[in-house]
Design a protein around this motif. Structure first.
Motif, PDB file in Angstrom:
ATOM      1  N   VAL A   1       0.560  -0.937   0.010  1.00  0.00           N
ATOM      2  CA  VAL A   1      -0.192  -0.132  -0.095  1.00  0.00           C
ATOM      3  C   VAL A   1       1.270   1.234  -0.169  1.00  0.00           C
ATOM      4  O   VAL A   1       1.829   1.258   1.171  1.00  0.00           O
ATOM      5  N   PRO A   2       0.245   2.385  -0.837  1.00  0.00           N
ATOM      6  CA  PRO A   2       1.294   3.618  -0.585  1.00  0.00           C
ATOM      7  C   PRO A   2       1.170   4.100  -0.085  1.00  0.00           C
ATOM      8  O   PRO A   2      -0.356   4.862   1.197  1.00  0.00           O
ATOM      9  N   VAL A   3       2.324   4.883   1.338  1.00  0.00           N
ATOM     10  CA  VAL A   3       2.097   5.370   2.356  1.00  0.00           C
ATOM     11  C   VAL A   3       2.810   6.550   2.191  1.00  0.00           C
ATOM     12  O   VAL A   3       3.867   6.447   1.860  1.00  0.00           O
ATOM     13  N   CYS A   4       3.076   7.586   2.773  1.00  0.00           N
ATOM     14  CA  CYS A   4       3.314   8.786   3.509  1.00  0.00           C
ATOM     15  C   CYS A   4       3.158   8.574   4.667  1.00  0.00           C
ATOM     16  O   CYS A   4       2.516   7.878   5.509  1.00  0.00           O
ATOM     17  N   ILE A   5       4.604   9.421   4.974  1.00  0.00           N
ATOM     18  CA  ILE A   5       5.507   9.407   6.187  1.00  0.00           C
ATOM     19  C   ILE A   5       5.731  10.772   6.788  1.00  0.00           C
ATOM     20  O   ILE A   5       5.976  11.377   6.581  1.00  0.00           O
ATOM     21  N   ARG A   6       5.155  10.771   7.666  1.00  0.00           N
ATOM     22  CA  ARG A   6       4.677  12.388   8.433  1.00  0.00           C
ATOM     23  C   ARG A   6       5.859  12.719   9.854  1.00  0.00           C
ATOM     24  O   ARG A   6       5.628  11.445  10.362  1.00  0.00           O
ATOM     25  N   ILE A   7       6.803  13.981   9.095  1.00  0.00           N
ATOM     26  CA  ILE A   7       8.183  13.424  10.179  1.00  0.00           C
ATOM     27  C   ILE A   7       7.882  14.865  10.437  1.00  0.00           C
ATOM     28  O   ILE A   7       7.558  16.167  10.643  1.00  0.00           O
ATOM     29  N   ASN A   8       8.390  15.214  12.085  1.00  0.00           N
ATOM     30  CA  ASN A   8       8.520  16.365  12.801  1.00  0.00           C
ATOM     31  C   ASN A   8       9.384  16.967  12.721  1.00  0.00           C
ATOM     32  O   ASN A   8      10.695  15.826  13.339  1.00  0.00           O
ATOM     33  N   PRO A   9       9.612  18.394  12.538  1.00  0.00           N
ATOM     34  CA  PRO A   9      11.102  18.694  11.595  1.00  0.00           C
ATOM     35  C   PRO A   9      11.751  19.282  13.515  1.00  0.00           C
ATOM     36  O   PRO A   9      12.811  19.675  12.963  1.00  0.00           O
ATOM     37  N   HIS A  10      11.478  19.764  14.135  1.00  0.00           N
ATOM     38  CA  HIS A  10      11.403  20.098  15.576  1.00  0.00           C
ATOM     39  C   HIS A  10      11.731  21.118  15.897  1.00  0.00           C
ATOM     40  O   HIS A  10      12.474  22.082  15.041  1.00  0.00           O
ATOM     41  N   VAL A  11      10.195  21.644  14.820  1.00  0.00           N
ATOM     42  CA  VAL A  11      10.987  23.102  14.522  1.00  0.00           C
ATOM     43  C   VAL A  11       9.420  24.599  15.366  1.00  0.00           C
ATOM     44  O   VAL A  11       8.680  23.857  15.049  1.00  0.00           O
ATOM     45  N   MET A  12       9.958  24.915  16.485  1.00  0.00           N
ATOM     46  CA  MET A  12       9.068  25.792  16.759  1.00  0.00           C
ATOM     47  C   MET A  12       8.253  26.614  15.541  1.00  0.00           C
ATOM     48  O   MET A  12       8.631  27.280  15.547  1.00  0.00           O
ATOM     49  N   ALA A  13       6.926  26.901  15.539  1.00  0.00           N
ATOM     50  CA  ALA A  13       6.083  27.652  14.434  1.00  0.00           C
ATOM     51  C   ALA A  13       4.745  27.838  14.966  1.00  0.00           C
ATOM     52  O   ALA A  13       4.219  26.873  15.753  1.00  0.00           O
ATOM     53  N   GLY A  14       4.267  28.966  14.648  1.00  0.00           N
ATOM     54  CA  GLY A  14       2.789  28.588  14.904  1.00  0.00           C
ATOM     55  C   GLY A  14       2.259  30.013  16.156  1.00  0.00           C
ATOM     56  O   GLY A  14       3.378  30.615  16.405  1.00  0.00           O
ATOM     57  N   GLY A  15       1.825  30.136  15.668  1.00  0.00           N
ATOM     58  CA  GLY A  15       0.808  31.449  16.780  1.00  0.00           C
ATOM     59  C   GLY A  15       0.553  31.499  18.081  1.00  0.00           C
ATOM     60  O   GLY A  15       0.135  32.184  18.772  1.00  0.00           O
ATOM     61  N   ASN A  16       0.545  30.269  18.606  1.00  0.00           N
ATOM     62  CA  ASN A  16      -0.353  29.713  19.743  1.00  0.00           C
ATOM     63  C   ASN A  16      -0.198  28.769  19.781  1.00  0.00           C
ATOM     64  O   ASN A  16       0.191  27.542  19.188  1.00  0.00           O
ATOM     65  N   ALA A  17       0.454  28.096  21.340  1.00  0.00           N
ATOM     66  CA  ALA A  17       1.240  26.574  21.812  1.00  0.00           C
ATOM     67  C   ALA A  17       0.478  25.726  21.114  1.00  0.00           C
ATOM     68  O   ALA A  17       0.276  24.642  20.599  1.00  0.00           O
ATOM     69  N   ASN A  18      -1.062  25.971  20.890  1.00  0.00           N
ATOM     70  CA  ASN A  18      -1.887  24.890  20.409  1.00  0.00           C
ATOM     71  C   ASN A  18      -1.946  25.184  18.734  1.00  0.00           C
ATOM     72  O   ASN A  18      -2.610  23.271  18.857  1.00  0.00           O
ATOM     73  N   ILE A  19      -1.464  25.263  18.465  1.00  0.00           N
ATOM     74  CA  ILE A  19      -1.134  25.570  17.349  1.00  0.00           C
ATOM     75  C   ILE A  19       0.225  25.172  16.444  1.00  0.00           C
ATOM     76  O   ILE A  19       0.101  25.346  15.208  1.00  0.00           O
ATOM     77  N   SER A  20       0.878  25.339  17.347  1.00  0.00           N
ATOM     78  CA  SER A  20       2.438  25.064  17.130  1.00  0.00           C
ATOM     79  C   SER A  20       2.516  23.586  16.927  1.00  0.00           C
ATOM     80  O   SER A  20       2.642  22.803  18.172  1.00  0.00           O
ATOM     81  N   VAL A  21       3.121  22.611  15.965  1.00  0.00           N
ATOM     82  CA  VAL A  21       2.674  21.382  15.931  1.00  0.00           C
ATOM     83  C   VAL A  21       4.037  19.960  15.772  1.00  0.00           C
ATOM     84  O   VAL A  21       4.111  19.707  14.931  1.00  0.00           O
ATOM     85  N   GLY A  22       4.873  21.646  15.684  1.00  0.00           N
ATOM     86  CA  GLY A  22       6.377  20.703  14.538  1.00  0.00           C
ATOM     87  C   GLY A  22       7.180  20.833  15.614  1.00  0.00           C
ATOM     88  O   GLY A  22       8.537  20.561  15.280  1.00  0.00           O
ATOM     89  N   HIS A  23       7.368  21.225  16.634  1.00  0.00           N
ATOM     90  CA  HIS A  23       8.110  20.981  18.206  1.00  0.00           C
ATOM     91  C   HIS A  23       8.349  19.789  18.836  1.00  0.00           C
ATOM     92  O   HIS A  23       8.108  19.036  18.360  1.00  0.00           O
ATOM     93  N   ILE A  24       9.735  19.971  19.417  1.00  0.00           N
ATOM     94  CA  ILE A  24      10.518  18.410  19.599  1.00  0.00           C
ATOM     95  C   ILE A  24       9.162  18.119  20.701  1.00  0.00           C
ATOM     96  O   ILE A  24       9.230  16.666  20.699  1.00  0.00           O
ATOM     97  N   ASP A  25       8.120  19.108  21.984  1.00  0.00           N
ATOM     98  CA  ASP A  25       7.187  17.544  22.513  1.00  0.00           C
ATOM     99  C   ASP A  25       6.165  18.082  21.671  1.00  0.00           C
ATOM    100  O   ASP A  25       5.003  17.588  23.111  1.00  0.00           O
ATOM    101  N   SER A  26       5.706  18.240  20.521  1.00  0.00           N
ATOM    102  CA  SER A  26       4.904  17.868  20.644  1.00  0.00           C
ATOM    103  C   SER A  26       4.423  15.862  19.700  1.00  0.00           C
ATOM    104  O   SER A  26       5.299  15.429  19.870  1.00  0.00           O
ATOM    105  N   LYS A  27       2.646  15.927  20.199  1.00  0.00           N
ATOM    106  CA  LYS A  27       2.743  14.346  19.616  1.00  0.00           C
ATOM    107  C   LYS A  27       2.507  14.055  18.126  1.00  0.00           C
ATOM    108  O   LYS A  27       1.683  13.396  18.078  1.00  0.00           O
ATOM    109  N   PHE A  28       2.904  15.203  16.963  1.00  0.00           N
ATOM    110  CA  PHE A  28       2.808  14.664  16.110  1.00  0.00           C
ATOM    111  C   PHE A  28       3.576  14.362  15.304  1.00  0.00           C
ATOM    112  O   PHE A  28       4.846  15.000  15.969  1.00  0.00           O
TER     113      PHE A  28
END
Length: 406
Positions: A128-155
């Motif tokens: 099955v063709p699969v994509c992989i989501r990488i967490n780049p460990h980059v803090m970005a976004g205008g609010n903590a609830n919508i910053s999803v690429g930092h080191i402590d993110s669940k994503f």
């Protein structure tokens, strides 16, 4: 849209009411497409969590958009709206393997964001063709609830776990066709985006048969006068050049994917509410409206600012008002905001109400959800009716009636 159009719709359909300007959605889609016109293969997947009304999905489908979905229910809505399965991208977080398997059976593109599920899925479905989501460990976004690429993110899967990830792919012989990232929403500095993109390019080199790179989105839109927004044109110029160069380096022409949600629909939305009461206290003038955070929670949840205009008397003398709702908790939309003089019965218009507004609405305090209208070609089209008492009772089950005596 003009105030007279909004007033006419409020009179016709009642309040509270969400209104969406189709022309603005279309212009934002075209703006993004034009900014990346130097890329040979560009795909825009609308992040439907921002606003999931079927009519909005159909409008964007007509423009050529695909869909970014985060739940099996969103996938089902996309299919219902007429999208082909191969135009739907599924990026869940924290869901069961069983849900992913069910979505896979629908034929949509799967995007996996943790090692455990990746290994389980790859073992059972290596072709099955699969994509992989990488967490780049980059803090970005205008609010903590919508910053999803930092080191402590669940994503996402940590970029530092790339060797482990590659080993799973090699052991299962699974078919990896894409790499994905999303750092957060309301990104101001495009250099942060470009920095994260380099991390994605480096990760992509570990996979030999990719078909696309998905850069997520997170573009900021202006919420008030002179507000900063993401410079899409500059980002398009810089990232397109870098992406095209990477394709040459990779030895294959890849598709560049974005997943805009707020960027496409936020500025198209208006939320209309009627003023129930004007209440003077010792220090504050409250304008109480026929709504609350059950309909528009962003100011309370994210601290976001929505421009508020009294469209019933737009040229009246400005006074300071705190605009509040009718919920039995503090639900303040604006504190001491300058607004044209407000009288009971006036209609207030909240701007930037297209993204994460109706989609986050609830029936708290047993209040009905509002109607939605699409303004297109100079006419209003009802795309969701006001809820009724029967809607509140739907799916509720009363206690069984018994004739037994005690």
């Amino acid at each position: 849209m003009q105030s007279k159009d909004l007033l006419q719709l409020a009179e016709q359909y009642g309040s509270p009411l969400y209104v969406y300007d189709a022309a603005k959605i279309q212009s934002q889609y075209n703006r993004l497409s034009k900014a990346f016109s130097k890329v040979n293969k560009l795909r825009i997947n609308y992040a439907m969590k921002a606003l999931s009304n079927v009519a909005i999905l159909q409008l964007l489908q007509e423009m050529g958009s695909g869909l970014d979905t985060v739940s099996i229910q969103e996938v089902m809505l996309g299919l219902h709206a007429g999208y082909e399965p191969d135009r739907i991208f599924y990026t869940p977080n924290g869901v069961s393997l069983e849900e992913i398997e069910e979505v896979n059976a629908m034929g949509v593109q799967i995007n996996i964001d943790n090692l455990s599920i990746l290994e389980q899925f790859g073992t059972k479905y290596p072709h099955v063709p699969v994509c992989i989501r990488i967490n780049p460990h980059v803090m970005a976004g205008g609010n903590a609830n919508i910053s999803v690429g930092h080191i402590d993110s669940k994503f996402g899967i940590s970029v530092h776990q790339l060797p482990h990830l590659v080993r799973i792919v090699e052991n299962t012989k699974m078919n990896i066709v894409g790499i994905h990232m999303h750092t957060g929403s309301d990104i101001l500095d495009i250099e942060v985006f470009l920095y994260a993109a380099e991390i994605l390019f480096d990760a992509a080199k570990s996979f030999k048969n990719l078909e696309f790179l998905d850069f997520g989105s997170g573009f900021k839109v202006p919420y008030k006068k002179d507000d900063i927004e993401t410079d899409i044109e500059e980002l398009g110029k810089k990232l397109s050049k870098r992406f095209n160069a990477f394709c040459v380096e990779y030895g294959k022409e890849l598709t560049l994917i974005f997943e805009p949600g707020k960027f496409l629909v936020s500025e198209a939305g208006y939320f209309l509410a009627k003023v129930n009461v004007v209440k003077q206290t010792t220090s504050t003038v409250f304008a109480g409206i026929d709504s609350g955070f059950n309909h528009l929670i962003r100011p309370m949840f994210y601290g976001s600012q929505h421009h508020i205009e009294n469209i019933s008397h737009p040229k009246g003398k400005e006074r300071f008002y705190s605009v509040v709702g009718y919920i039995c908790e503090t639900d303040t939309f604006a504190n001491n905001r300058r607004i044209s003089e407000i009288k009971e019965g006036d209609i207030l218009s909240f701007r930037n109400a297209g993204a994460y507004c109706f989609s986050m609405a609830s029936n708290y305090n047993s209040r009905y959800k509002p109607a939605e209208v699409l303004w297109m070609n100079g006419e209003g089209h009802l795309i969701r009716a006001h809820e009724t008492f029967e809607d509140l009772l739907k799916n509720q089950i009363s206690l069984p009636v018994t004739t037994a005596t005690v």
